[in-house]
Design a protein around this motif. Sequence first.
Motif, PDB file in Angstrom:
ATOM      1  N   HIS A   1     -39.253 -11.687  65.974  1.00  0.00           N
ATOM      2  CA  HIS A   1     -39.952 -10.402  66.067  1.00  0.00           C
ATOM      3  C   HIS A   1     -40.322 -10.191  67.524  1.00  0.00           C
ATOM      4  O   HIS A   1     -41.002 -11.026  68.129  1.00  0.00           O
ATOM      5  N   SER A   2     -39.849  -9.103  68.123  1.00  0.00           N
ATOM      6  CA  SER A   2     -40.136  -8.855  69.523  1.00  0.00           C
ATOM      7  C   SER A   2     -40.137  -7.363  69.811  1.00  0.00           C
ATOM      8  O   SER A   2     -39.954  -6.548  68.909  1.00  0.00           O
ATOM      9  N   ARG A   3     -40.288  -7.019  71.099  1.00  0.00           N
ATOM     10  CA  ARG A   3     -40.525  -5.635  71.487  1.00  0.00           C
ATOM     11  C   ARG A   3     -39.277  -4.996  72.108  1.00  0.00           C
ATOM     12  O   ARG A   3     -39.285  -4.610  73.268  1.00  0.00           O
ATOM     13  N   SER A   4     -38.226  -4.887  71.359  1.00  0.00           N
ATOM     14  CA  SER A   4     -37.013  -4.231  71.849  1.00  0.00           C
ATOM     15  C   SER A   4     -37.221  -2.719  71.883  1.00  0.00           C
ATOM     16  O   SER A   4     -37.919  -2.148  71.045  1.00  0.00           O
ATOM     17  N   VAL A   5     -36.611  -2.064  72.858  1.00  0.00           N
ATOM     18  CA  VAL A   5     -36.858  -0.639  73.096  1.00  0.00           C
ATOM     19  C   VAL A   5     -36.355   0.229  71.949  1.00  0.00           C
ATOM     20  O   VAL A   5     -37.086   1.077  71.414  1.00  0.00           O
ATOM     21  N   HIS A   6     -35.104   0.064  71.562  1.00  0.00           N
ATOM     22  CA  HIS A   6     -34.529   0.945  70.539  1.00  0.00           C
ATOM     23  C   HIS A   6     -35.091   0.630  69.153  1.00  0.00           C
ATOM     24  O   HIS A   6     -35.218   1.535  68.321  1.00  0.00           O
ATOM     25  N   GLY A   7     -35.441  -0.618  68.923  1.00  0.00           N
ATOM     26  CA  GLY A   7     -36.095  -0.960  67.669  1.00  0.00           C
ATOM     27  C   GLY A   7     -37.430  -0.256  67.537  1.00  0.00           C
ATOM     28  O   GLY A   7     -37.778   0.270  66.476  1.00  0.00           O
TER      29      GLY A   7
ATOM     30  N   GLN B   1     -27.720   4.435  66.192  1.00  0.00           N
ATOM     31  CA  GLN B   1     -28.202   5.493  65.302  1.00  0.00           C
ATOM     32  C   GLN B   1     -28.937   6.576  66.087  1.00  0.00           C
ATOM     33  O   GLN B   1     -28.713   7.784  65.862  1.00  0.00           O
ATOM     34  N   LEU B   2     -29.794   6.163  66.993  1.00  0.00           N
ATOM     35  CA  LEU B   2     -30.530   7.140  67.797  1.00  0.00           C
ATOM     36  C   LEU B   2     -29.590   7.943  68.687  1.00  0.00           C
ATOM     37  O   LEU B   2     -29.757   9.164  68.844  1.00  0.00           O
ATOM     38  N   THR B   3     -28.596   7.270  69.260  1.00  0.00           N
ATOM     39  CA  THR B   3     -27.633   7.952  70.132  1.00  0.00           C
ATOM     40  C   THR B   3     -26.777   8.930  69.334  1.00  0.00           C
ATOM     41  O   THR B   3     -26.548  10.072  69.764  1.00  0.00           O
ATOM     42  N   ALA B   4     -26.288   8.476  68.174  1.00  0.00           N
ATOM     43  CA  ALA B   4     -25.440   9.343  67.351  1.00  0.00           C
ATOM     44  C   ALA B   4     -26.203  10.562  66.864  1.00  0.00           C
ATOM     45  O   ALA B   4     -25.687  11.690  66.881  1.00  0.00           O
ATOM     46  N   ARG B   5     -27.458  10.345  66.465  1.00  0.00           N
ATOM     47  CA  ARG B   5     -28.250  11.468  65.964  1.00  0.00           C
ATOM     48  C   ARG B   5     -28.553  12.464  67.082  1.00  0.00           C
ATOM     49  O   ARG B   5     -28.584  13.684  66.862  1.00  0.00           O
ATOM     50  N   ALA B   6     -28.757  11.954  68.295  1.00  0.00           N
ATOM     51  CA  ALA B   6     -29.026  12.850  69.425  1.00  0.00           C
ATOM     52  C   ALA B   6     -27.787  13.643  69.817  1.00  0.00           C
ATOM     53  O   ALA B   6     -27.899  14.726  70.410  1.00  0.00           O
ATOM     54  N   SER B   7     -26.604  13.116  69.477  1.00  0.00           N
ATOM     55  CA  SER B   7     -25.347  13.764  69.866  1.00  0.00           C
ATOM     56  C   SER B   7     -24.808  14.719  68.810  1.00  0.00           C
ATOM     57  O   SER B   7     -23.979  15.584  69.109  1.00  0.00           O
ATOM     58  N   GLY B   8     -25.238  14.551  67.568  1.00  0.00           N
ATOM     59  CA  GLY B   8     -24.700  15.383  66.502  1.00  0.00           C
ATOM     60  C   GLY B   8     -25.166  14.892  65.151  1.00  0.00           C
ATOM     61  O   GLY B   8     -26.236  14.286  65.032  1.00  0.00           O
TER      62      GLY B   8
ATOM     63  N   ALA C   1     -38.211   2.531  69.074  1.00  0.00           N
ATOM     64  CA  ALA C   1     -37.959   3.971  68.947  1.00  0.00           C
ATOM     65  C   ALA C   1     -37.637   4.335  67.504  1.00  0.00           C
ATOM     66  O   ALA C   1     -38.136   5.337  66.974  1.00  0.00           O
ATOM     67  N   LEU C   2     -36.803   3.521  66.864  1.00  0.00           N
ATOM     68  CA  LEU C   2     -36.485   3.786  65.458  1.00  0.00           C
ATOM     69  C   LEU C   2     -37.724   3.595  64.587  1.00  0.00           C
ATOM     70  O   LEU C   2     -37.970   4.373  63.655  1.00  0.00           O
ATOM     71  N   ALA C   3     -38.520   2.567  64.913  1.00  0.00           N
ATOM     72  CA  ALA C   3     -39.736   2.314  64.137  1.00  0.00           C
ATOM     73  C   ALA C   3     -40.715   3.472  64.248  1.00  0.00           C
ATOM     74  O   ALA C   3     -41.475   3.750  63.318  1.00  0.00           O
ATOM     75  N   ALA C   4     -40.702   4.159  65.389  1.00  0.00           N
ATOM     76  CA  ALA C   4     -41.587   5.311  65.563  1.00  0.00           C
ATOM     77  C   ALA C   4     -41.233   6.435  64.602  1.00  0.00           C
ATOM     78  O   ALA C   4     -42.088   7.256  64.251  1.00  0.00           O
ATOM     79  N   LEU C   5     -39.985   6.482  64.177  1.00  0.00           N
ATOM     80  CA  LEU C   5     -39.551   7.483  63.195  1.00  0.00           C
ATOM     81  C   LEU C   5     -39.893   7.066  61.772  1.00  0.00           C
ATOM     82  O   LEU C   5     -39.885   7.895  60.855  1.00  0.00           O
ATOM     83  N   GLY C   6     -40.138   5.766  61.578  1.00  0.00           N
ATOM     84  CA  GLY C   6     -40.456   5.276  60.238  1.00  0.00           C
ATOM     85  C   GLY C   6     -39.294   5.403  59.273  1.00  0.00           C
ATOM     86  O   GLY C   6     -39.503   5.584  58.067  1.00  0.00           O
ATOM     87  N   GLU C   7     -38.066   5.310  59.787  1.00  0.00           N
ATOM     88  CA  GLU C   7     -36.877   5.492  58.950  1.00  0.00           C
ATOM     89  C   GLU C   7     -36.016   4.241  58.953  1.00  0.00           C
ATOM     90  O   GLU C   7     -36.031   3.470  59.919  1.00  0.00           O
ATOM     91  N   PRO C   8     -35.231   4.036  57.886  1.00  0.00           N
ATOM     92  CA  PRO C   8     -34.345   2.866  57.836  1.00  0.00           C
ATOM     93  C   PRO C   8     -33.065   3.096  58.635  1.00  0.00           C
ATOM     94  O   PRO C   8     -32.776   4.217  59.076  1.00  0.00           O
ATOM     95  N   LEU C   9     -32.300   2.034  58.795  1.00  0.00           N
ATOM     96  CA  LEU C   9     -30.973   2.137  59.387  1.00  0.00           C
ATOM     97  C   LEU C   9     -30.028   2.807  58.401  1.00  0.00           C
ATOM     98  O   LEU C   9     -30.081   2.550  57.196  1.00  0.00           O
ATOM     99  N   GLU C  10     -29.165   3.656  58.917  1.00  0.00           N
ATOM    100  CA  GLU C  10     -28.190   4.350  58.080  1.00  0.00           C
ATOM    101  C   GLU C  10     -26.819   3.688  58.222  1.00  0.00           C
ATOM    102  O   GLU C  10     -26.477   3.195  59.305  1.00  0.00           O
ATOM    103  N   PRO C  11     -26.011   3.685  57.166  1.00  0.00           N
ATOM    104  CA  PRO C  11     -24.681   3.053  57.235  1.00  0.00           C
ATOM    105  C   PRO C  11     -23.677   3.949  57.959  1.00  0.00           C
ATOM    106  O   PRO C  11     -22.828   4.602  57.338  1.00  0.00           O
ATOM    107  N   ILE C  12     -23.750   3.939  59.292  1.00  0.00           N
ATOM    108  CA  ILE C  12     -22.866   4.832  60.057  1.00  0.00           C
ATOM    109  C   ILE C  12     -21.863   4.071  60.917  1.00  0.00           C
ATOM    110  O   ILE C  12     -21.004   4.692  61.546  1.00  0.00           O
ATOM    111  N   THR C  13     -21.983   2.736  60.959  1.00  0.00           N
ATOM    112  CA  THR C  13     -20.980   1.913  61.640  1.00  0.00           C
ATOM    113  C   THR C  13     -20.724   0.668  60.798  1.00  0.00           C
ATOM    114  O   THR C  13     -21.527   0.310  59.923  1.00  0.00           O
ATOM    115  N   GLN C  14     -19.634   0.006  61.106  1.00  0.00           N
ATOM    116  CA  GLN C  14     -19.291  -1.211  60.362  1.00  0.00           C
ATOM    117  C   GLN C  14     -20.369  -2.272  60.506  1.00  0.00           C
ATOM    118  O   GLN C  14     -20.763  -2.915  59.523  1.00  0.00           O
TER     119      GLN C  14
END
Length: 265
Positions: free
Chosen positions: A125-131, A215-222, A133-146
Motif C-alpha cells: 500500500h503506497s502513494r502512487s499518483v494515478h492510484g 483508464q484515466l488517460t483513455a477516459r480523458a481522450s474519449g 487519482a482514480l481513488a479520488a473518483l471512488g470508482e473501480p477499474l474497468e475492463p478496457i485492456t488485457q
Amino acid sequence: MTNEPRTPTPVPTDQLRFTMPPQHSSLPDERRYRKERLAAALRLFGRFGYEEGVAGHITVRDPEFTDCYWVNPFGMPFGHVTVSDLLLVNQAGQVVEGRSHVNQAAFVVHSSVHQARPDVVAVAHSRSVHGRALAALGEPLEPITQEVCAFFEDHAVHGGATGVVVDEAEGRAIAAALGGYKGLILRNRGLLTVGDSVDAAAWWFITMERAAQVQLTARASGKPVPIARADALRTREQLGNDLVAWINYQPLYLQITRDEPDLLS
C-alpha cells in the motif's frame, strides 16, 4: 555432396531454463529470501515514485513467526532500504527485531489484512499518483485492456474513512472490504494489493497503478470500449493468479538487483 542448407536442430524443451518460485530447505533460508524480495520491491517502488514523505509500506509475513511481519523502517526512503534495515513487527505494531520505529498508523492496515487473510504473504500500500487519482473518483477499474482484466471482479472500492487510519476498527473495515480479492481501491487514498509472495503483491500494485493511469488517460481522450464480461473473465483466468504475477515480476527484480546490488546487504 549436396548444397542444400542444413536445418538447425531445435533444443529440447526440457533443456530450456524457466525460472519458477524456489523451494526452501529451511526457515532461515526462506526468511532471507522474503527479506531480499521485500527490499528489492521497496527499491522499485522508490524508483517508480510511489512514496510520499513517510507514507507507504510493503509487508511480508515471517515464515516461522507467522503473526509477525517484516516491514520498511519509518522515515527511511524506499531507495535506501537494505535487507539489514528491515524491521520485524508483531500484530500489535511492536518492533521485535530492529532498532527503528515503524509507522503505527499505516501498520494498522497491514496487520488487519494479514490477520484476516492467512493466505496472504505480502501486502503493498503506497502513494502512487494515478492510484490516488482514480481513488479520488471512488470508482473501480474497468475492463478496457488485457492487463486490467487480471483485476476483473477481483478488486473492490472501500469508501470508508479518508483520513489517517489510527484505530483497529478502521483497519478491520479495510480488511473486510478487501475480502478475498487481490486489490482494493481506498477512496481518496490510493491502492492496496496482496499476494502469496512479495513479488506477486508488488506486481499487482504496479499493474493496478498502470491500469489506473490507462483508464484515466483513455477516459480523458474519449469513451473507452469495454471488454465483454466473458472475455474479461477468461483473460483473468489466464493472467490473474499469483504465479503469473510472480513470473511477470522477475525482469523487474533482476533489473533492480543488478542496478543496485547493495540492497541485498
